[in-house]
Motif scaffolding. Structure first.
Motif, PDB file in Angstrom:
ATOM      1  N   THR A  22     -35.005   5.734  -4.559  1.00  0.00           N
ATOM      2  CA  THR A  22     -36.117   6.663  -4.721  1.00  0.00           C
ATOM      3  C   THR A  22     -36.630   7.125  -3.359  1.00  0.00           C
ATOM      4  O   THR A  22     -36.279   6.553  -2.320  1.00  0.00           O
ATOM      5  CB  THR A  22     -37.274   5.992  -5.471  1.00  0.00           C
ATOM      6  N   GLN A  23     -37.505   8.135  -3.403  1.00  0.00           N
ATOM      7  CA  GLN A  23     -38.099   8.622  -2.158  1.00  0.00           C
ATOM      8  C   GLN A  23     -38.904   7.526  -1.470  1.00  0.00           C
ATOM      9  O   GLN A  23     -38.835   7.380  -0.244  1.00  0.00           O
ATOM     10  CB  GLN A  23     -38.995   9.833  -2.431  1.00  0.00           C
ATOM     11  N   SER A  24     -39.659   6.759  -2.230  1.00  0.00           N
ATOM     12  CA  SER A  24     -40.479   5.718  -1.608  1.00  0.00           C
ATOM     13  C   SER A  24     -39.623   4.638  -0.958  1.00  0.00           C
ATOM     14  O   SER A  24     -39.931   4.151   0.141  1.00  0.00           O
ATOM     15  CB  SER A  24     -41.419   5.092  -2.651  1.00  0.00           C
ATOM     16  N   SER A  33     -43.832   7.802   5.792  1.00  0.00           N
ATOM     17  CA  SER A  33     -44.521   7.850   4.507  1.00  0.00           C
ATOM     18  C   SER A  33     -43.712   8.658   3.495  1.00  0.00           C
ATOM     19  O   SER A  33     -42.883   9.503   3.861  1.00  0.00           O
ATOM     20  CB  SER A  33     -45.899   8.496   4.676  1.00  0.00           C
ATOM     21  N   THR A  34     -43.978   8.401   2.228  1.00  0.00           N
ATOM     22  CA  THR A  34     -43.284   9.141   1.166  1.00  0.00           C
ATOM     23  C   THR A  34     -43.621  10.627   1.218  1.00  0.00           C
ATOM     24  O   THR A  34     -42.768  11.487   0.979  1.00  0.00           O
ATOM     25  CB  THR A  34     -43.658   8.571  -0.217  1.00  0.00           C
ATOM     26  N   SER A  35     -44.874  10.946   1.533  1.00  0.00           N
ATOM     27  CA  SER A  35     -45.266  12.358   1.601  1.00  0.00           C
ATOM     28  C   SER A  35     -44.534  13.082   2.734  1.00  0.00           C
ATOM     29  O   SER A  35     -44.134  14.240   2.578  1.00  0.00           O
ATOM     30  CB  SER A  35     -46.776  12.477   1.794  1.00  0.00           C
ATOM     31  N   TYR A  36     -44.337  12.385   3.869  1.00  0.00           N
ATOM     32  CA  TYR A  36     -43.602  12.980   4.987  1.00  0.00           C
ATOM     33  C   TYR A  36     -42.146  13.223   4.588  1.00  0.00           C
ATOM     34  O   TYR A  36     -41.573  14.278   4.859  1.00  0.00           O
ATOM     35  CB  TYR A  36     -43.696  12.079   6.212  1.00  0.00           C
ATOM     36  N   LEU A  37     -41.555  12.247   3.891  1.00  0.00           N
ATOM     37  CA  LEU A  37     -40.175  12.411   3.433  1.00  0.00           C
ATOM     38  C   LEU A  37     -40.064  13.588   2.472  1.00  0.00           C
ATOM     39  O   LEU A  37     -39.116  14.385   2.541  1.00  0.00           O
ATOM     40  CB  LEU A  37     -39.677  11.136   2.755  1.00  0.00           C
ATOM     41  N   ASN A  38     -41.035  13.711   1.570  1.00  0.00           N
ATOM     42  CA  ASN A  38     -41.020  14.822   0.615  1.00  0.00           C
ATOM     43  C   ASN A  38     -41.077  16.160   1.340  1.00  0.00           C
ATOM     44  O   ASN A  38     -40.382  17.122   0.976  1.00  0.00           O
ATOM     45  CB  ASN A  38     -42.197  14.690  -0.345  1.00  0.00           C
ATOM     46  N   GLN A  44     -40.313  21.606   4.717  1.00  0.00           N
ATOM     47  CA  GLN A  44     -41.659  21.999   5.123  1.00  0.00           C
ATOM     48  C   GLN A  44     -42.020  21.434   6.490  1.00  0.00           C
ATOM     49  O   GLN A  44     -42.938  21.918   7.141  1.00  0.00           O
ATOM     50  CB  GLN A  44     -42.673  21.521   4.074  1.00  0.00           C
ATOM     51  N   ARG A  45     -41.297  20.389   6.919  1.00  0.00           N
ATOM     52  CA  ARG A  45     -41.490  19.817   8.245  1.00  0.00           C
ATOM     53  C   ARG A  45     -40.131  19.471   8.832  1.00  0.00           C
ATOM     54  O   ARG A  45     -39.221  19.055   8.103  1.00  0.00           O
ATOM     55  CB  ARG A  45     -42.355  18.552   8.181  1.00  0.00           C
TER      56      ARG A  45
END
Length: 471
Positions: A22-24, A33-38, A44-45
């Motif tokens: 999973t992403q996490s 962090s999971t949000s950074y990976l997303n 987006q980054r």
């Protein structure tokens, strides 16, 4: 040269999905962090140096594979399609185009294919061809064009076939003696194929009789051509299953395209057999890409050398990213590939200021040119003349210009750059891809106006180009 931000969302997402986590879980393993990976996966980054190192360490990401060549090719093709007046009300920004090619390359390919079909239909209508009424449906990409695009978008490198040919070259001892004798002996020993001279009056370069197991080769062809035909026969007999697997996986829409691709892949194996990857790459570096010395060392033609240089895209062991094209006297590009930012026009003629056109006027010489495209990228461009055919005074001899080049940052790897003034911006000729998409407003060699630019006509002033370009 400034290095742009690295957006590799698709690559990271594919890497995570291949790992089945999973992403996490993935984010935890690389320390973000999971949000950074997303955000990374959705482009987006950009990825940071620390993330790149973590990906290489934890998931064995080969950083050398992160070439922008595929994105450059796709971005160029999509940009050219969208310059068509059909899209006059829509002018996407560069960032929008990058988002599409990076996040949805399948959609970009589909749009390009639709635009190609549209143009072919438009050309039929414009010419009032008598066959229009029998067409029976929308114009489709020809099998030849479909195969050419296949090679273009796989970076002109097929790893499984290249590695196969390199192993075989090592086993046979290619390059350590008389290649013709080695290849002839291998055909006889492994496949019971006898090599014979072509019959008088037979203009075929190569002819194979599978029942009699006899391969005849034109005795008047150049030695490099004869060697290539022997290698091609070995490719057909010994790499058939490998070639078929690659061709079938490409998903061509017709049996004709499939067969054309098989032929191209057979040629690929033959070239890779005679010019084995590792050996050839090392020689290119040692000889600083001197085309004539490379041809002499490997017993190859200049065209074979140029073509092979365009395939040196093995992950982790890449050569200089170059562009390569073969052009006939009418300006048709009969071969094309670019691992550099330089891309070739898919419609219309090439820029008349490009030195490739001069090669026909100066046969026997390798011409050099420092050039700059409208996007500000500078190149070392090489061009030379070649002719095909053999068989005497009355034999047909098609002529071509071979064009080869690289971005200027790689020019020191070429012997041809030694005495050129690459620090002088005035030494670079302003060239474009083709007039229809070139934005240069002051070019005296312009043949047609660029799409999506208004024309300004001043009846009181006449210049070489009889109009100006508005915004």
């Amino acid at each position: 040269m400034a290095i742009g931000k690295l957006f590799i969302g698709r690559k990271v997402r594919d890497l995570r999905q291949a790992s089945g986590i999973t992403q996490s879980q993935f984010a935890e393993r690389i320390g973000i962090s999971t949000s950074y990976l997303n955000q990374i996966e959705n482009n987006q980054r950009p990825v940071s140096a620390a993330v790149l190192l973590a990906l290489a360490d934890k998931f064995r990401l080969d950083i050398a594979e992160l070439s922008v060549g595929e994105n450059d090719r796709l971005l160029s093709a999509l940009s050219e399609a969208l310059t068509d007046p059909l899209f006059a009300t829509y002018s996407p920004s560069l960032q929008e185009l990058k988002l599409v090619t990076q996040n949805a390359p399948g959609l970009a390919h589909a749009l390009i294919a639709c635009h190609q079909a549209y143009r072919r239909n438009s050309e039929r209508l414009a010419s009032f061809d008598a066959t229009l009424g029998r067409a029976g449906g929308p114009a489709e990409m020809t099998p030849y064009e479909e195969v050419r695009d296949f090679f273009h978008f796989v970076d002109n490198y097929i790893h499984e076939l290249d590695a196969f040919a390199e192993r075989l070259a090592m086993d046979l001892g290619i390059g350590r003696g008389d290649n013709q004798a080695v290849l002839t002996e291998h055909l006889a020993r492994r496949f019971a194929v006898r090599v014979a001279r072509g019959a008088a009056g037979d203009d075929a370069i190569r002819r194979y009789d599978p029942q009699a197991r006899v391969l005849t080769v034109n005795p008047y062809a150049a030695a490099s051509t004869r060697d290539f035909q022997l290698a091609l026969q070995i490719a057909q007999l010994q790499a058939a299953s490998e070639i078929d697997a690659v061709a079938q996986a490409a998903g061509f829409r017709s049996e004709e395209a499939l067969e054309i691709c098989r032929m191209g892949l057979e040629n690929y194996v033959a070239g890779a057999l005679l010019l084995p990857y590792g050996t050839f790459l090392q020689a290119a570096q040692d000889l600083r890409h001197d085309l004539e010395l490379l041809a002499a060392r490997f017993g190859a033609s200049i065209e074979q050398v140029c073509h092979r240089l365009s395939t040196l895209q093995r992950p982790g062991l890449k050569g200089v990213p170059i562009f390569f094209a073969r052009i006939d006297r009418a300006g048709n590009i009969t071969k094309r590939h670019s691992a550099a930012k330089f891309q070739f026009a898919r419609f219309g003629a090439a820029c008349p200021l490009w030195n490739a056109h001069e090669a026909f006027e100066r046969p026997g010489r390798i011409l050099r040119q420092l050039a700059e495209t409208p996007d500000g990228v500078r190149y070392l461009c090489l061009a030379t003349h070649t002719s095909k055919g053999s068989g005497g005074f009355r034999a047909a001899r098609p002529e071509y210009a071979l064009a080869l080049g690289c971005e200027i940052s790689y020019a020191p790897a070429f012997v041809y750059a030694d005495d050129l003034d690459m620090e002088n911006s005035g030494a670079f000729a302003p060239i474009g891809i083709s007039c229809r998409i070139c934005e240069r407003a002051d070019c005296a060699s312009r043949a047609v106006p660029p799409f999506k630019r208004r024309l300004h006509v001043d009846h009181n002033v006449r210049r070489i180009v009889p109009y100006g370009l508005g915004v």
